[in-house]
Design a protein around this motif. Structure first.
Motif, mmCIF file in Angstrom:
data_model
loop_
_atom_site.group_PDB
_atom_site.id
_atom_site.type_symbol
_atom_site.label_atom_id
_atom_site.label_comp_id
_atom_site.label_asym_id
_atom_site.label_seq_id
_atom_site.Cartn_x
_atom_site.Cartn_y
_atom_site.Cartn_z
ATOM 1 N N GLY A 100 0.809 -1.210 0.000
ATOM 2 C CA GLY A 100 0.000 0.000 0.000
ATOM 3 C C GLY A 100 0.839 1.256 0.000
ATOM 4 N N ALA A 101 1.856 1.290 0.850
ATOM 5 C CA ALA A 101 2.745 2.448 0.913
ATOM 6 C C ALA A 101 3.545 2.590 -0.384
ATOM 7 C CB ALA A 101 3.696 2.313 2.099
ATOM 8 N N LEU A 102 3.914 1.450 -0.977
ATOM 9 C CA LEU A 102 4.640 1.485 -2.245
ATOM 10 C C LEU A 102 3.794 2.110 -3.336
ATOM 11 C CD1 LEU A 102 7.003 0.746 -4.100
ATOM 12 C CD2 LEU A 102 5.961 -1.530 -4.358
ATOM 13 N N ARG A 103 2.551 1.676 -3.441
ATOM 14 C CA ARG A 103 1.663 2.210 -4.481
ATOM 15 C C ARG A 103 1.427 3.710 -4.273
ATOM 16 N NH1 ARG A 103 -1.364 -1.659 -4.340
ATOM 17 N NH2 ARG A 103 -2.740 -0.989 -2.648
ATOM 18 N N ARG A 104 1.168 4.108 -3.037
ATOM 19 C CA ARG A 104 0.894 5.518 -2.744
ATOM 20 C C ARG A 104 2.094 6.401 -3.066
ATOM 21 N NH1 ARG A 104 -0.087 4.716 2.070
ATOM 22 N NH2 ARG A 104 1.834 5.440 3.077
ATOM 23 N N ASN A 105 3.276 5.964 -2.684
ATOM 24 C CA ASN A 105 4.474 6.767 -2.914
ATOM 25 C C ASN A 105 4.923 6.731 -4.368
ATOM 26 O OD1 ASN A 105 5.884 7.945 -0.295
ATOM 27 N ND2 ASN A 105 4.851 6.044 0.295
ATOM 28 N N PHE A 106 4.714 5.599 -5.020
ATOM 29 C CA PHE A 106 5.053 5.490 -6.445
ATOM 30 C C PHE A 106 4.265 6.517 -7.247
ATOM 31 C CE2 PHE A 106 4.727 3.848 -10.725
ATOM 32 C CZ PHE A 106 5.968 3.277 -10.977
ATOM 33 N N GLU A 107 2.959 6.549 -7.059
ATOM 34 C CA GLU A 107 2.124 7.476 -7.811
ATOM 35 C C GLU A 107 2.325 8.915 -7.357
ATOM 36 O OE1 GLU A 107 0.668 6.763 -10.475
ATOM 37 O OE2 GLU A 107 0.930 4.591 -10.333
ATOM 38 N N GLY A 108 2.568 9.104 -6.058
ATOM 39 C CA GLY A 108 2.817 10.460 -5.561
ATOM 40 C C GLY A 108 4.088 11.046 -6.132
ATOM 41 N N PHE A 109 5.127 10.235 -6.227
ATOM 42 C CA PHE A 109 6.387 10.711 -6.774
ATOM 43 C C PHE A 109 6.247 11.017 -8.260
ATOM 44 C CE2 PHE A 109 10.746 9.639 -8.467
ATOM 45 C CZ PHE A 109 11.341 10.799 -8.028
ATOM 46 N N ARG A 110 5.561 10.156 -8.976
ATOM 47 C CA ARG A 110 5.341 10.410 -10.405
ATOM 48 C C ARG A 110 4.590 11.721 -10.621
ATOM 49 N NH1 ARG A 110 1.820 7.778 -12.956
ATOM 50 N NH2 ARG A 110 2.568 8.572 -14.948
ATOM 51 N N ALA A 111 3.583 11.952 -9.805
ATOM 52 C CA ALA A 111 2.789 13.171 -9.938
ATOM 53 C C ALA A 111 3.644 14.417 -9.680
ATOM 54 C CB ALA A 111 1.604 13.131 -8.979
ATOM 55 N N GLN A 112 4.525 14.332 -8.698
ATOM 56 C CA GLN A 112 5.364 15.480 -8.383
ATOM 57 C C GLN A 112 6.403 15.739 -9.469
ATOM 58 O OE1 GLN A 112 5.023 17.676 -6.207
ATOM 59 N NE2 GLN A 112 3.505 16.771 -4.843
ATOM 60 N N GLN A 113 6.868 14.692 -10.130
ATOM 61 C CA GLN A 113 7.893 14.846 -11.148
ATOM 62 C C GLN A 113 7.347 15.247 -12.506
ATOM 63 O OE1 GLN A 113 11.413 14.611 -10.499
ATOM 64 N NE2 GLN A 113 10.363 14.930 -8.541
ATOM 65 N N GLY A 114 6.047 15.180 -12.650
ATOM 66 C CA GLY A 114 5.420 15.686 -13.865
ATOM 67 C C GLY A 114 5.504 14.749 -15.041
ATOM 68 N N ASP A 115 6.638 14.675 -15.707
ATOM 69 C CA ASP A 115 6.751 13.928 -16.955
ATOM 70 C C ASP A 115 7.364 12.551 -16.780
ATOM 71 O OD1 ASP A 115 9.264 14.731 -16.300
ATOM 72 O OD2 ASP A 115 9.792 15.503 -18.284
ATOM 73 N N LEU A 116 7.445 12.061 -15.572
ATOM 74 C CA LEU A 116 8.078 10.770 -15.328
ATOM 75 C C LEU A 116 7.089 9.644 -15.624
ATOM 76 C CD1 LEU A 116 10.623 9.339 -14.280
ATOM 77 C CD2 LEU A 116 9.633 9.462 -11.988
#
Length: 654
Positions: free
Chosen positions: A394-410
């Motif tokens: 659960g934490a992996l999924r949340r942080n994976f998508e959160g990081f992608r969102a913050q990085q924009g084009d990743l």
């Protein structure tokens, strides 16, 4: 804050006052207010003083104990020296000054080598004991202050800067090609001991050293990893505790007998320090900023927002146009003493120049927060791997998508590929590099001789893709990243006779920060979680909600094209560059030409130019030809002793 140097001969040759003065003249920019030399037969100690605490002549160094059985040269600040003085007075020690230097002498006499465990601050010092023929040396826990040395059969030399050690004549001026290779390839440190000069070493942070009978014995007195054992269960009001800890650190770092200012960028770290420091000062806090109006590198709106919210600030902005870019490249290389890693040093240099012009001798700066609190995006892949390997889906999924969102084009595929990199076999890494993918560093511009060199342990550290956030942060804090930033912090501030203080590296705060749970540092795509929460309402929301991490953003790459193409072409096309045995001339020239035509970026170009300047300024030029007085004097603050005159000399005979 000062500059120290010294020589201990093992071959029976006497040390002259002139030979020690030569060393301190080279670092006169570190202390334009006073100079001193003490000679004792085969031992010489030298000092350049920047007067910060007890401005009277009582602070003159080298400083003897009352009975002259101990002599010290000291660079740094002991922030708890007043409390230690009271304790030592109760134990029977007397004092002739209000300096922290004299407190160190008394503490050493009372507690011996263990005295450093009681110090809170930044330091590098050496204490000579004539009766025991013993030199005790120490460097602070994080290596905020430098201590370089050379140990040879003929003797031992030390100094605040490498140039002072080399000027002792005990070690020849030769490049350390292995260290140089790592610096050029990774633009990061892989060792806390070596330098790019063969035979010149560093006393590692958190270490003491004893020189006795021609032997040097080093010992460690503090270990950052020990703080992890004190990690709690993650409960409690972390934001409130954080505010308390950092406010205490800032308060202690404001202790000074001269006014204290602050460097202010548009980032969270400097904004936090400025906001908290302004609460402690009665007169407006002087702040210094570099801005680039009309460019994507401009931080003006964040700086102005902080000034509007905090109040009690007197800001100075400077907006350089880059026409002095090449001059800064050359001067910063001279002071950094090794190839510098990129154009961000231009802003660093300019802000310290502005502080000097403003007549301020002490500033606060925000080094260390990123390495303590996971402030860089590069920590996110590490954290994601850690969550993956620990099975926290659960934490992996949340942080994976959160990081992608913050990085924009990743892309998801790109992030997955980065996460998998540590698990790739070597053949796949090589194939990925050939295909232009992966994270392998390209050594194709290096000479065949340097490419053939191998230092597996150092390279593994420099290139390691971590799967544990604590390990990654500790590595950056103690070996790879922070040490090079602190070297720059020390050199670029002292080039302008300025003491730079770093409250985020206060010992108690560091131990507190290390022990914070990972989720208080990085969570859901956000870095420095606890810092953002703690400063809500104190620092503007616009700053707290920023996710575009920048470190001294500078239009240096654009300016290099505008003002430095011909200069860069001359250096890279020179016979010296081709024949050094460091670069592969055809490969380097081809890469430069592609950059010149605007076809591809060349991230390492600044480092290449700095490396060639480093060779020309240090290796190609005899010590006698080094720009000793000219550069130091031109950078000294108004009213300072600019002459490099013969320093006061004392002798063992008294």
């Amino acid at each position: 804050m000062c500059g120290i140097a010294g020589i201990v001969r093992f071959d029976g040759a006497p040390v002259s006052a002139d030979s020690v003065a030569l060393l301190t003249d080279l670092i006169a920019h570190r202390g334009p207010d006073d100079a001193g030399v003490h000679v004792d037969g085969h031992v010489g100690l030298g000092h350049r003083r920047l007067s910060i605490v007890d401005l009277s002549p009582a602070g003159h160094q080298p400083m003897p104990s009352g009975d002259r059985s101990l002599w010290i040269v000291f660079n740094g600040e002991i922030y708890n020296h007043q409390a230690l003085r009271v304790e030592l007075q109760a134990l029977g020690h007397g004092f002739r000054s209000t300096t922290d230097t004299e407190v160190i002498l008394a503490a050493y006499r009372q507690w011996g080598e263990a005295c450093v465990r009681r110090f809170e601050g930044m330091w590098a010092f050496a204490i000579w004991e004539p009766a025991r023929q013993r030199l005790f040396c120490s460097r602070d826990r994080l290596g905020i202050k430098p201590f370089y040395y050379a140990l040879t059969p003929a003797g031992f030399a030390f100094g605040s800067e490498i140039k002072a050690v080399l000027a002792s004549g005990l070690v020849p001026v030769r490049p350390n090609h292995e260290a140089l290779r790592l610096q050029l390839l990774y633009r990061a440190r892989a060792s806390n001991e070596t330098t790019c000069f063969d035979g010149v070493l560093q006393l590692p942070p958190a270490h003491n050293a004893v020189l006795e009978g021609g032997r040097l014995l080093r010992s460690r007195y503090w270990n950052a990893e020990d703080a992890l054992a004190r990690r709690g269960d993650g409960g409690g009001d972390h934001a409130a505790r954080f505010r308390e800890e950092i406010a205490r650190a800032v308060q202690s770092h404001l202790r000074s007998d001269v006014p204290v200012g602050a460097c202010l960028s548009g980032g969270l770290d400097s904004g936090t320090l400025v906001a908290l420091a302004a609460r402690e000062t009665t007169s407006p806090l002087r702040t210094f900023s570099v801005t680039y109006p009309g460019t994507v590198h401009d931080e003006s709106r964040y700086i102005q927002a902080l000034r509007g919210q905090v109040g009690n600030l007197a800001g100075t902005d400077t907006s350089p146009d880059g026409r002095d870019l090449i001059d800064v490249l050359e001067r910063s290389t001279w002071h950094y003493e090794e190839p510098v890693w990129g154009g961000s040093v231009y802003s660093w240099w300019q802000v310290m120049k502005s502080v000097n012009a403003g007549g301020i001798k002490v500033v606060l700066n925000g080094q260390g927060a990123d390495e303590l609190l996971a402030g860089y995006p590069r920590y996110y892949p590490t954290y994601l791997r850690q969550l993956l390997l620990s099975g926290r889906a659960g934490a992996l999924r949340r942080n994976f998508e959160g990081f992608r969102a913050q990085q924009g084009d990743l892309s998801r595929l790109g992030l997955l590929r980065e996460l998998a990199t540590p698990f790739w076999p070597d053949w796949l890494r090589r194939a990925a590099r050939v295909a232009g993918r992966g994270t392998a560093f390209d050594d194709g511009f290096l000479s065949p001789e340097l490419r053939a060199m191998s230092s597996p342990a150092a390279e593994a550290l420099a290139r390691r893709a971590f799967s544990d956030l604590d390990a990654h942060l500790l590595s950056d804090l103690t070996v790879t990243r922070l040490p090079e930033l602190l070297q720059a912090e020390d050199r670029f501030s002292m080039a302008f006779s300025i003491e730079s203080r770093v409250p985020f590296l206060d010992r108690a705060f560091v131990e507190y920060g290390i022990a914070l749970p990972a989720a208080q540092k990085i969570e859901g795509g956000t870095t420095k979680v606890v810092l953002r929460e703690a400063m809500r309402g104190i620092v503007p929301d616009a700053t707290l909600d920023r996710r575009d991490k920048q470190g001294y953003p500078t239009p240096a790459n654009e300016w290099l094209r505008s003002y430095g193409v011909e200069y860069a072409g001359d250096l890279i096309g020179s016979r010296a560059f081709r024949e050094r045995g460091v670069f592969d001339p055809p490969a380097a020239t081809a890469a430069f030409e592609r950059w010149r035509r605007g076809q591809v970026p060349l991230a390492g170009l600044w480092t290449w130019l700095s490396a060639e300047n480093w060779f020309r300024q240090y290796v190609d030029t005899p010590v006698a030809g080094w720009p000793r007085h000219a550069r130091a004097a031109s950078l000294a603050p108004a009213g300072a002793n600019r002459t490099g005159t013969v320093p006061e000399v004392t002798s063992a005979a008294g």
